[in-house]
Design a protein around this motif. Structure first.
Motif, PDB file in Angstrom:
ATOM      1  N   THR A 487       0.880  -1.173   0.000  1.00 19.55           N
ATOM      2  CA  THR A 487       0.000   0.000   0.000  1.00 19.55           C
ATOM      3  C   THR A 487       0.916   1.221   0.000  1.00 19.55           C
ATOM      4  O   THR A 487       2.059   1.135   0.470  1.00 19.55           O
ATOM      5  CB  THR A 487      -0.894   0.057   1.259  1.00 19.55           C
ATOM      6  OG1 THR A 487      -0.057  -0.036   2.394  1.00 19.55           O
ATOM      7  CG2 THR A 487      -1.931  -1.048   1.274  1.00 19.55           C
ATOM      8  N   THR A 489       0.955   5.933  -0.339  1.00 20.32           N
ATOM      9  CA  THR A 489       0.168   7.166  -0.421  1.00 20.32           C
ATOM     10  C   THR A 489       0.697   8.005  -1.574  1.00 20.32           C
ATOM     11  O   THR A 489       1.831   7.817  -2.031  1.00 20.32           O
ATOM     12  CB  THR A 489       0.307   7.991   0.866  1.00 20.32           C
ATOM     13  OG1 THR A 489       1.681   8.325   1.014  1.00 20.32           O
ATOM     14  CG2 THR A 489      -0.185   7.223   2.080  1.00 20.32           C
ATOM     15  N   ARG A 490      -0.157   8.931  -1.963  1.00 19.51           N
ATOM     16  CA  ARG A 490       0.188   9.883  -3.025  1.00 19.51           C
ATOM     17  C   ARG A 490       1.495  10.604  -2.680  1.00 19.51           C
ATOM     18  O   ARG A 490       2.400  10.714  -3.505  1.00 19.51           O
ATOM     19  CB  ARG A 490      -1.000  10.847  -3.101  1.00 19.51           C
ATOM     20  CG  ARG A 490      -0.867  12.047  -3.918  1.00 19.51           C
ATOM     21  CD  ARG A 490      -2.148  12.879  -3.700  1.00 19.51           C
ATOM     22  NE  ARG A 490      -2.231  13.966  -4.636  1.00 19.51           N
ATOM     23  CZ  ARG A 490      -1.712  15.162  -4.414  1.00 19.51           C
ATOM     24  NH1 ARG A 490      -1.099  15.430  -3.273  1.00 19.51           N
ATOM     25  NH2 ARG A 490      -1.831  16.101  -5.331  1.00 19.51           N
ATOM     26  N   SER A 541      -6.143   7.710  -3.161  1.00 23.62           N
ATOM     27  CA  SER A 541      -5.776   6.892  -2.005  1.00 23.62           C
ATOM     28  C   SER A 541      -6.082   5.439  -2.308  1.00 23.62           C
ATOM     29  O   SER A 541      -7.091   5.152  -2.953  1.00 23.62           O
ATOM     30  CB  SER A 541      -6.594   7.299  -0.786  1.00 23.62           C
ATOM     31  OG  SER A 541      -6.592   8.679  -0.709  1.00 23.62           O
TER      32      SER A 541
END
Ligand code: AMP
Length: 542
Positions: A487, A489-490, A541
């Protein structure tokens, strides 16, 4: 006044004649579609290719007729090529990765009379047989036992050539006779046919043999992973026999384990493929702690080579990487990043910067860099422009005049690539002309940003596209497919880019996607990606 040297038409049959005469016992090893490894020699391939020629004549094929192949790299496919070209017919290589509709379009456009196919593609041909009215026969590259009655009118290759004579003269026609036909992938509009001549492929072969180009030798063992159906396997089906190098043909299995096995068991010293194939091999080697004991050099092209691949080959496996650029329309090798004296004298890391560029033009290739008004641009390594190319192996027009005039007033072909040229003559692709992002009147290279983003440890694949912007016309958006289980994040990705690109190149958004579509030649399909993003904007996201 004309020179007084012999007339010796540059026809491709002479390449296999040479291999048979001077390197007749050299092996060609294929991983067959049926499974087993099959061994033959240049002498046998020559003999069987002549049988193919006679069989085609018996089927009524005449000079200039288009005969297609839909096949993986194998000795049988090689025999078919030379068998077709030796009698002046045109060998039309079909790319099985195209959608069936596109394949049917191409077969009809070329008016192919015969298709030689591997077993793999029989179900597809069976389903679409009615949409190919010009095709009289399908010849399946296998023996009788494997064909059965799968396809009406299908013949087994081995049966076809079994009773054909190998007594037939090859060549004897003008060197400008058409030899091969290959359609471009056609991301815009219909695919267009590039019609190679015997002369253009012969000259391309001579060019590629140069020490600063592919530098092949009789002592090499050559593994063409790049398919014979995509831009002539980068000429290796001509250049390997031209020097008498052993050939290893990978058939349908291009995964890391299969490629590694062939490299090691057959002692491969030289290979060529697109970056995705090398990525699969390197992943396999890391997983299995595998070694490369004989491989010395790989040529990587078709898409920009990521730095991580060059470093892994160099530092972990002692293999030299040559980055190359070309296109179907350029036969295909256009430039190679082999060092000049100044670059050779640099530190390994400085040299790497040049290895990652697409490189310089060998003899027989002329390059030009122009702006939208056709003015020549400086070779300063920074100014972007349209890349143009001229030479005896470059398309002068498409088959049947498709697309109209393709040469400019000076006789240059517009590659559709946007590039820089530096003071060493090294070209660097910055984008496809249709993918370059025009922001506030300046150009942003989508490729440069995505190559850096692809180096993020969590990234499996990255793509950058331009999206409409009210003030700046277009702004870049980064799309990332994360590795399994990751995972992110931007901001993680934007920070990763920070300092590596100009501030105003920073993407306006980062979108995490499940899939980045690849086209028929393994390149990111930006057209489809743009359509998807515009249709369903996704959240940044995960
Ligand atoms: P194709 O005719 O399918 O081989 O596609 C040719 C196009 O692939 C070129 O015009 C380039 O846009 C791209 N291409 C080929 N080699 C490279 C490379 N080494 N780096 C970046 N793009 C490449």
């Amino acid at each position: 006044m004309h020179g007084l040297m012999q007339a010796w038409p540059l026809t491709l049959d002479k390449i296999l004649d040479h291999a048979k005469t001077w390197h007749g016992g050299v092996e060609i090893v294929s991983r067959s579609v049926e499974g087993p490894i099959v061994r033959t020699t240049y002498s046998e391939v020559h003999e069987r290719a002549k049988r193919v020629s006679n069989a085609l004549l018996e089927l009524g094929v005449e000079a200039g007729d288009r005969v297609a192949t839909l096949a993986w790299n194998s000795a049988r496919h090689l025999e078919t090529w030379y068998g077709i070209m030796g009698i002046g017919a045109v060998c039309h290589t079909l790319n099985p990765r195209l959608f069936p509709e596109q394949l049917c379009y191409i077969v009809n456009h070329a008016e192919d009379r015969i298709i030689f196919t591997d077993l793999t593609f029989l179900p597809m041909l069976l389903e679409h047989r009615d949409k190919m009215p010009t095709v009289e026969r399908f010849i399946v590259l296998t023996d009788e036992g494997h064909v059965g009655d799968t396809l009406p009118g299908a013949l087994a290759y081995e049966t076809l050539i079994e009773n054909a004579s190998s007594d037939i003269p090859w060549g004897g026609f003008d060197e400008n006779t058409a030899a091969g036909l290959c359609y471009t992938s056609g991301t815009t509009g219909n695919p267009k046919g590039v019609l190679y001549s015997h002369r253009s492929n012969f000259i391309q072969t001579l060019i590629t043999l140069g020490a600063d180009v592919l530098s092949l030798r009789a002592t090499d063992v050559v593994l063409p992973i790049v398919p014979m159906f995509h831009a002539n396997a980068w000429g290796l089906a001509f250049s390997a026999p031209a020097v008498g190098a052993k050939l290893v043909m990978p058939g349908p299995k291009l995964d890391g384990a299969s490629v590694h096995e062939l490299i090691e068991t057959e002692g491969v010293t030289f290979s060529a493929a697109v970056p995705t194939v090398w990525q699969m091999l390197l992943n396999h080697l890391r997983r299995t702690n595998g070694k490369l004991t004989r491989l010395q050099r790989v040529v990587i092209g078709g898409a920009a080579v990521p730095e991580a691949i060059v470093r892994a080959f160099r530092d972990d496996y002692g293999v030299e990487v040559t980055h190359s650029w070309g296109m179907t329309e350029t036969s295909p090798l256009g430039t190679l990043a082999t060092p000049n004296p100044a670059i050779a004298a640099m530190s390994p890391d400085d040299r790497l910067r040049y290895q990652l560029k697409q490189g310089r033009a060998p003899i027989g290739i002329e390059l030009a860099l122009v702006d939208d008004d056709e003015n020549d641009l400086p070779h300063d390594g920074a100014t972007f422009g349209r890349l143009k190319i001229r030479g005896p192996c470059i398309a002068g027009e498409y088959y049947r005049g498709e697309g109209g005039r393709v040469l400019d007033a000076r006789g240059f072909f517009d590659t559709g690539d946007v590039a820089t040229l530096d003071e060493h003559g090294f070209m660097q692709i910055t984008d496809r002309a249709k993918d370059v992002i025009k922001s506030g009147g300046e150009w942003i290279s989508s490729i440069e940003i995505e190559n850096i983003a692809a180096g993020h440890p969590k990234s499996e694949l990255a793509a950058v596209i331009g999206v409409a912007h009210p003030k700046w016309d277009e702004r870049p958006v980064l799309l990332v497919k994360l590795k399994d289980g990751e995972t992110a994040t931007r901001d993680e990705f934007l920070q990763f880019l920070d300092g590596k690109i100009a501030k105003w190149w920073t993407p306006d958004d980062v979108v995490f996607v499940d899939d980045i579509p690849l086209g028929a030649t393994g390149k990111i399909d930006k057209k489809l990606l743009r359509e998807r993003i515009i249709r369903s904007p996704q959240s940044s996201s995960p």
